[in-house]
Design an enzyme around this catalytic site. Structure first.
Site, PDB file in Angstrom:
ATOM      1  N   LYS A  53       0.849  -1.208   0.000  1.00  0.00           N
ATOM      2  CA  LYS A  53       0.000   0.000   0.000  1.00  0.00           C
ATOM      3  C   LYS A  53       0.881   1.252   0.000  1.00  0.00           C
ATOM      4  CE  LYS A  53      -3.723  -2.478   2.265  1.00  0.00           C
ATOM      5  NZ  LYS A  53      -4.309  -2.967   3.508  1.00  0.00           N
ATOM      6  N   GLN A  97      -4.411  -1.617   9.768  1.00  0.00           N
ATOM      7  CA  GLN A  97      -4.266  -2.930   9.136  1.00  0.00           C
ATOM      8  C   GLN A  97      -4.818  -4.035  10.048  1.00  0.00           C
ATOM      9  OE1 GLN A  97      -3.145  -3.567   5.937  1.00  0.00           O
ATOM     10  NE2 GLN A  97      -3.738  -5.679   6.373  1.00  0.00           N
ATOM     11  N   ASP A 120     -11.126   2.657   4.418  1.00  0.00           N
ATOM     12  CA  ASP A 120     -11.414   1.225   4.333  1.00  0.00           C
ATOM     13  C   ASP A 120     -12.913   0.981   4.140  1.00  0.00           C
ATOM     14  OD1 ASP A 120      -9.492  -0.725   4.261  1.00  0.00           O
ATOM     15  OD2 ASP A 120      -9.095  -0.689   6.416  1.00  0.00           O
TER      16      ASP A 120
END
Ligand code: NDP
Length: 295
Positions: A53, A97, A120
């Site tokens: 990412k 994460q 997200d």
């Protein structure tokens, strides 16, 4: 018959080209999209995802802040980071994460992220919009990546029967909502671990989205000839023939390629699309903030 490849890598490259133009336009207004990625602990797979990412951010000219915290970090410390980032004006996206260490309440922490920075797409406000059929907000990256890839390949969904294997908050359920939303218009069945006769349900589907985390579960005999099969799964399976002793496997048996009309590969399918959608959400969040400021 050999299935056509649903090439997530190629589709993600196209998404990135479009994003480069939007990032240049933001730069003309003096704005650099900025994503913060927080990782807690030393799970090797999570570190691989985070690095990928961060590298994509660098390639696109998105600023990234990468915070690594040890596995025994107090939950209050992580919450403090999120709180500060929520108020940081030059920051547009916050990603924590998954998975977090077991002593942390992952849902409570993602709920703390301000919805406008929830790149997200897991905050109840963003998921709630999706339940209401509003697909213009920050959508969860993996399901929206699946939808983008299907659209890119020109696959017609309206009126088709879709089966989503898995009902998780981050993949299965939002994927089902997106497939059933106005505009996509598929007729959707959601299967889970208690579903009976999952093979029969799959064999009637025009589209199968497999997100179960069970290596190569979907068999060729479950798939209607010509069906579209999207393999979301990323599983590590032991493989003594490989130097590293393991290989990546999806949730779909490779033999499905001989029956399906389309099949997404693992790796190179949904994975690159998930990252592309994260970048798009970050850019979108920066644009929304710019537009609010100019009102
Ligand atoms: P979860 O473990 O959260 O959810 C798995 C789902 O599969 C659950 O709803 C579970 O049902 C269901 N399930 C389990 N066994 C069966 C079965 N035998 N038949 C039908 N349904 C079953 O996983 P995630 O949704 O987070 O992830 C799914 C997969 O996708 C994983 O392999 C993960 O690594 C991968 N993934 C890939 C991403 C990418 O970028 N490509 C991103 C995110 C995930 P129940 O609810 O009843 O327990």
């Amino acid at each position: 018959m050999s299935a056509q490849r649903l090439d997530g890598k190629a589709c993600a490259a196209e998404v990135e080209r479009a994003l480069a133009k939007r990032i240049a336009a933001l730069s003309d207004d003096g704005i650099v999209p900025h994503l913060a990625v927080i990782i807690v602990g030393d799970d090797p797979a999570s570190h691989v995802y985070v690095n990928s990412k961060v590298r994509t951010c660098e390639r696109l000219g998105i600023r990234s802040t990468h915070i690594e915290l040890p596995a025994d970090t107090d939950e209050a410390v992580l919450k403090d980071h999120v709180e500060k980032m929520n108020h940081q004006d030059d920051l547009h996206g916050i990603l924590i994460q998954s998975p977090l260490p077991s002593h942390m309440d992952e849902e409570a922490i993602t709920d703390m992220i301000h919805p406008s920075k929830d790149v997200d797409g897991f905050h109840p406000q963003n998921l709630g919009r999706l339940v209401q059929g509003r697909v213009d907000g920050l959508l969860p990256c993996t399901p929206s990546g699946v939808m983008r890839m299907l659209d890119w390949a020109g696959i017609e969904l309206a009126g088709k029967r879709a089966v989503v294997l898995g009902r998780s908050r981050i993949v299965g359920m939002p994927a089902a909502l997106l497939l059933a939303a106005r505009g996509a218009d598929a007729t959707v069945t959601v299967a889970h671990s208690k579903t009976e006769s999952v093979e029969t349900i799959c064999s009637e589907a025009d589209i199968i989205v497999a997100a179960v985390g069970r290596p190569e579960m979907v068999q060729a005999s479950w798939v209607k000839p010509g069906a579209v099969v999207v393999d979301v799964g990323i599983n590590r399976v032991d493989d003594a023939s490989r130097e590293r002793g393991w290989r990546l496997a999806g949730d779909v048996d490779p033999a499905v390629e001989d029956v399906a009309g389309w099949l997404s590969p693992v790796p190179g399918g949904v994975g690159p699309m998930t990252i592309a959608m994260l970048m798009e959400n970050t850019v979108r969040s920066a644009e929304l903030r710019r537009d609010l400021g100019s009102e």
